[in-house]
Design a protein around this motif. Structure first.
Motif, short mmCIF file in Angstrom:
data_model
loop_
_atom_site.label_atom_id
_atom_site.label_comp_id
_atom_site.label_asym_id
_atom_site.label_seq_id
_atom_site.Cartn_x
_atom_site.Cartn_y
_atom_site.Cartn_z
N LEU A 25 0.83 -1.20 0.00
CA LEU A 25 0.00 0.00 0.00
C LEU A 25 0.87 1.26 0.00
N GLN A 26 1.87 1.29 0.85
CA GLN A 26 2.77 2.45 0.91
C GLN A 26 3.47 2.66 -0.43
N PHE A 28 2.47 1.78 -3.43
CA PHE A 28 1.52 2.27 -4.42
C PHE A 28 1.20 3.74 -4.20
N LEU A 29 1.01 4.13 -2.93
CA LEU A 29 0.71 5.53 -2.63
C LEU A 29 1.88 6.44 -3.02
N GLU A 30 3.09 6.00 -2.75
CA GLU A 30 4.26 6.79 -3.13
C GLU A 30 4.37 6.89 -4.65
N ALA A 31 4.06 5.80 -5.35
CA ALA A 31 4.10 5.82 -6.80
C ALA A 31 3.06 6.79 -7.35
N MET A 32 1.87 6.77 -6.78
CA MET A 32 0.82 7.69 -7.22
C MET A 32 1.25 9.14 -7.05
N SER A 33 1.91 9.41 -5.94
CA SER A 33 2.39 10.76 -5.68
C SER A 33 3.49 11.15 -6.67
N ASN A 55 -1.93 8.95 -16.45
CA ASN A 55 -3.27 8.93 -15.88
C ASN A 55 -3.80 7.51 -15.72
N ARG A 56 -3.57 6.67 -16.73
CA ARG A 56 -4.02 5.27 -16.65
C ARG A 56 -3.30 4.53 -15.53
N ILE A 57 -1.99 4.73 -15.45
CA ILE A 57 -1.21 4.06 -14.40
C ILE A 57 -1.71 4.50 -13.03
N GLN A 58 -1.91 5.79 -12.87
CA GLN A 58 -2.37 6.32 -11.59
C GLN A 58 -3.76 5.77 -11.25
N SER A 59 -4.60 5.67 -12.24
CA SER A 59 -5.94 5.13 -12.03
C SER A 59 -5.88 3.66 -11.62
N ASP A 60 -5.04 2.89 -12.30
CA ASP A 60 -4.88 1.48 -11.95
C ASP A 60 -4.36 1.32 -10.52
N LEU A 61 -3.36 2.12 -10.17
CA LEU A 61 -2.83 2.07 -8.81
C LEU A 61 -3.91 2.43 -7.80
N GLY A 62 -4.73 3.42 -8.12
CA GLY A 62 -5.82 3.80 -7.23
C GLY A 62 -6.79 2.66 -7.01
N SER A 63 -7.06 1.90 -8.05
CA SER A 63 -7.94 0.73 -7.91
C SER A 63 -7.31 -0.31 -7.00
N TYR A 64 -6.02 -0.53 -7.17
CA TYR A 64 -5.33 -1.49 -6.31
C TYR A 64 -5.34 -1.02 -4.85
N VAL A 65 -5.15 0.27 -4.65
CA VAL A 65 -5.18 0.83 -3.29
C VAL A 65 -6.54 0.56 -2.65
N LYS A 69 -7.02 -1.73 0.89
CA LYS A 69 -7.44 -1.14 2.17
C LYS A 69 -8.29 -2.08 3.01
N PRO A 70 -9.37 -2.66 2.48
CA PRO A 70 -10.17 -3.54 3.33
C PRO A 70 -9.41 -4.81 3.73
N LEU A 71 -8.55 -5.29 2.84
CA LEU A 71 -7.75 -6.47 3.19
C LEU A 71 -6.82 -6.17 4.36
N LEU A 72 -6.20 -5.00 4.31
CA LEU A 72 -5.30 -4.61 5.40
C LEU A 72 -6.08 -4.46 6.71
N VAL A 73 -7.21 -3.81 6.66
CA VAL A 73 -8.01 -3.62 7.87
C VAL A 73 -8.38 -4.98 8.48
N SER A 74 -8.82 -5.90 7.63
CA SER A 74 -9.23 -7.20 8.16
C SER A 74 -8.05 -7.97 8.74
N ARG A 75 -6.87 -7.84 8.11
CA ARG A 75 -5.68 -8.54 8.64
C ARG A 75 -5.19 -7.90 9.94
N LEU A 76 -5.36 -6.61 10.08
CA LEU A 76 -4.96 -5.94 11.32
C LEU A 76 -5.90 -6.28 12.47
N GLN A 77 -7.15 -6.55 12.15
CA GLN A 77 -8.14 -6.85 13.19
C GLN A 77 -8.06 -8.30 13.67
#
Length: 78
Positions: A25-26, A28-33, A55-65, A69-77
């Motif tokens: 996640l980190q 991907f977020l850094e890549a988007m930035s 724009n396409r790459i950024q959009s794809d990364l946004g979809s992956y992000v 997110k929900p996978l990370l939340v569930s694994r942290l819980q």
């Protein structure tokens, strides 16, 4: 190595898979930035083709992000 991983999990309380998800996640977020800066360069160069690619790459990364997110939340819980 397995002992080190188990030790790390016991010390931090964060599983390896949760850590892996956080790392991806980190990255991907850094890549988007970073791509935001590259898009500005493409705009300044008036390179529409490159801008569209970024724009396409950024959009794809946004979809992956959004998928991560929900996978990370569930694994942290758990």
């Amino acid at each position: 190595m397995e002992d080190v991983n188990q030790n790390a999990q016991q010390i931090t309380g964060v599983s390896n898979v949760a850590y892996d998800l956080m790392s991806v996640l980190q990255n991907f977020l850094e890549a988007m930035s970073a791509i935001e800066v590259y898009k500005e360069d493409a705009e300044e160069a008036n390179d529409q083709e490159l801008l569209e690619l970024f724009n396409r790459i950024q959009s794809d990364l946004g979809s992956y992000v959004e998928d991560l997110k929900p996978l990370l939340v569930s694994r942290l819980q758990s």
